[in-house]
Design an enzyme around this catalytic site. Sequence first.
Site, PDB file in Angstrom:
ATOM      1  N   ASP A 213       0.766  -1.078   0.113  1.00  0.00           N
ATOM      2  CA  ASP A 213       0.087   0.159  -0.004  1.00  0.00           C
ATOM      3  C   ASP A 213       1.035   1.204  -0.038  1.00  0.00           C
ATOM      4  O   ASP A 213       2.132   1.138   0.342  1.00  0.00           O
ATOM      5  CB  ASP A 213      -0.904   0.023   1.370  1.00  0.00           C
ATOM      6  CG  ASP A 213      -1.998   1.069   0.994  1.00  0.00           C
ATOM      7  OD1 ASP A 213      -1.928   1.842   0.188  1.00  0.00           O
ATOM      8  OD2 ASP A 213      -2.983   0.953   1.872  1.00  0.00           O
TER       9      ASP A 213
HETATM   10  C1  BGC Z   1      -5.014   3.374   0.201  1.00  0.00           C
HETATM   11  C2  BGC Z   1      -5.143   2.569  -0.847  1.00  0.00           C
HETATM   12  C3  BGC Z   1      -4.859   2.988  -2.305  1.00  0.00           C
HETATM   13  C4  BGC Z   1      -3.770   3.845  -2.174  1.00  0.00           C
HETATM   14  C5  BGC Z   1      -3.269   4.723  -3.461  1.00  0.00           C
HETATM   15  C6  BGC Z   1      -3.835   4.094   0.182  1.00  0.00           C
HETATM   16  O1  BGC Z   1      -3.709   5.302   1.079  1.00  0.00           O
HETATM   17  O2  BGC Z   1      -4.935   2.660   1.442  1.00  0.00           O
HETATM   18  O3  BGC Z   1      -6.201   1.765  -0.838  1.00  0.00           O
HETATM   19  O4  BGC Z   1      -5.226   2.200  -3.218  1.00  0.00           O
HETATM   20  O5  BGC Z   1      -3.623   4.902  -1.247  1.00  0.00           O
HETATM   21  O6  BGC Z   1      -3.995   5.782  -3.596  1.00  0.00           O
END
Ligand code: BGC
Length: 767
Positions: free
Chosen positions: A279
């Site tokens: 993530d």
């Molecule tokens: C989130 C993810 C997301 C990623 C990219 C993160 O903060 O938890 O779900 O895909 O950001 O934006």
Amino acid sequence: MKVLQLHRVTIAALLLMGQAAFAQQKLPQLGQAPVSEIVKQMTLEEKASLIAGTGMRFGGHGPVVGEADGRVPGAAGNTMSLTRFGIPGTVLSDGPAGVRIDPFRGGDSTKSFYATAWPVGTLLASSWDTSLVKKVGVGFGNEIREYGVDVILAPGMNIQRNPLNGRNFEYFSEDPYVTGFMAAAIVNGIQSNGVGTSIKHFAANNQESNRNSVSAIISERALREIYLRGFEIAVRHAQPYTVMSSYNKINGTYTSESNDLLTKILRDDWGFKGMVMTDWFGGHDPVAQMKAGNNLLEPGTPKQQQAIIDAVKNGTLDVKVLDQNVERVLLYILKTPSFRKYQYSDKPDLKAHAALSREAAAQGMVLLKNENAALPLSKGQKVALFGVGSYKPVIGGTGSGAVVVAYKAALEEGLSQMGYTPDGSLKTLYTAQISADLKAHPEKNMVLGSPHLVPEPDLNADAINAAANQDDIAIFTIRRNAGEGADRKVADFNLSDVETTQIKAVADAFHAKGKKLVVVLNIGGVIETASWRDIPDAILLAWQPGLEAGNAIADVLSGSVDPSGKLAQSFPVKYEDVPSAKYFPGTPADHPTEVVYQEGIYVGYRYYNTFGVKTAYPFGYGLSYTKFAYSGLTLSAASFHNKLEATVTITNTGSVAGKEVVQLYLKASRGGLDKPSEELKGFAKTRLLKPGEAQTLTLTLTERDLTSFNTDASAWIADAGKYEVKIGASSEDIKLAKSFTLAKTMTVEKVHKALAPQVAIDELKSK
Ligand code: BGC
């Protein structure tokens, strides 16, 4: 002489260039040579550049590394290109409810890149219709591809452990079986377009409170049966291109640094063939991430690349481990539209997708109450629309799960278009409130947590009475919104005093005239209903339905679509009844570093049903405008061998056409383990049945469906003895039951010993 010298230099240069070109020609190219050959020829720096993305364009998290990310503005991340090996960059974009990209580019307002907001995951799951969800995936995947995106960072599929999790709207259910099959359906649909998915957040990211480093302390059994099971089903039934590890730790280790999770379980136990990415800025130690099998670090920073280079140089990271991660990234790139040089149009069929979004939205709405046939509305009625949400719908949650759309259809418009007459004075009152508030709180494309919602205007008795006099029926919309970065509060779970007072006042005025009140719940997560549900005549749970919100709600209110959604999560009587309420969000409460899952496997209905705790609306519940009879349950055998089929006939005994969701719960033989009184092991939805029409459904139980996770044996074991098949219209409304036996205890699957907690957990037991 000078001329000659120059000539010599030129010749030498030409020779060198020729050699370079020759060398270039001989370099293995992606798609032509095995990836291992390509990796062999890479410099350490090139390898390090491939396992970290190109950085993030906005957000202030750190510098952009390598190439500019200009291709799809607003996409969340990229992977690096290496042209000398024919390796293109690829584009990763959020999110679960639609392609989240910038709607305009480079100051040009003449061409827009708006996307379709599909209904949120929770609504899709409430349809209990995997073919519909797959169909949504097919449309969604087309839009992903036509906007030049290679991987959509979706679906979100964490378990709805607690109603206050701010991201529950992105997730499907409290139950891993529903979660897994919904995820598999949408992944299969999306990937049928030749684009990828990233199922997320792997795993146990069940809260937003200190999500970046909270350690979730969970037993091996609860992990395997509840928190990992949905991912296992999705991996086995859909092979997503990628899996996104989560931010949190499990039993003390960051998931992105856990070899147990990412290699032993994901690859070795489940047979995952794709790539794992972090993530965004997740985890802590890039070297540990490489060792764990977290192949790609997103969005990627120069610091991470340097750490990898240093670790290889100083011997703390075996270059073979790095090579394997690079190979996984290359195998992923090989599958992408960017590698195929797909000429995307930037013109997806937004009209067709909006129609599909509307269809899916109506199929997942849940009719919670309908006294004296308050619904459907009669044709051409005059409707008094109360609640800001009737004019300004919440189409989805916030954060990376939000979609930037060209429009949001309001209920007021939806009903007008279907020939109803919304009350003009109320419209004036509410629209004035909305535009005044928007001036003070302009809307932004990126909001984290619970956003500002336009407050409900004051409703004086005159306004309500005037509506009760002149309109035929009242509809009151209640809204909630939340998202990434923050959990909801108990106050958000409960209705506010203003909401309850206004609903009561409207109900009293309309009831005094012999007229009815319908409450529409435009919410992303579970709320309290028990204290006020007696006030209105009908309650429609519309969830957050995507950009066609108001049209889809009008479809159901009008009866042009029969409500056939059912709850994929329990609605407790009060927040304190939630089995994890005492432990959520962990300690210390304001910034939890640890959260102990003391309720163990008893999440949602597994808890309420086993412990006899009454719910407001049980898991699996939902009404229709028609009625169904269940008959003729037969099991294919009295004792289990390899598999067993349960057959049941559903007849529409009411007066309008409708679909019924049928659920199969299994009460397993207890053996030596504590077991829930029932667990969902199958579901099916009938086709649209006309009054009097019947359909026979067959639900199949596999060996694995009979098992529980036995921690001592690290195996899925089915205990010999009696099993009861319960066919229900909900988890509490069991219509038919029959039992079968299993002659001998079976070890169905032996797995790795992995993710064992380092501390004893005082887990809830039923006996
Ligand atoms: C989130 C993810 C997301 C990623 C990219 C993160 O903060 O938890 O779900 O895909 O950001 O934006």
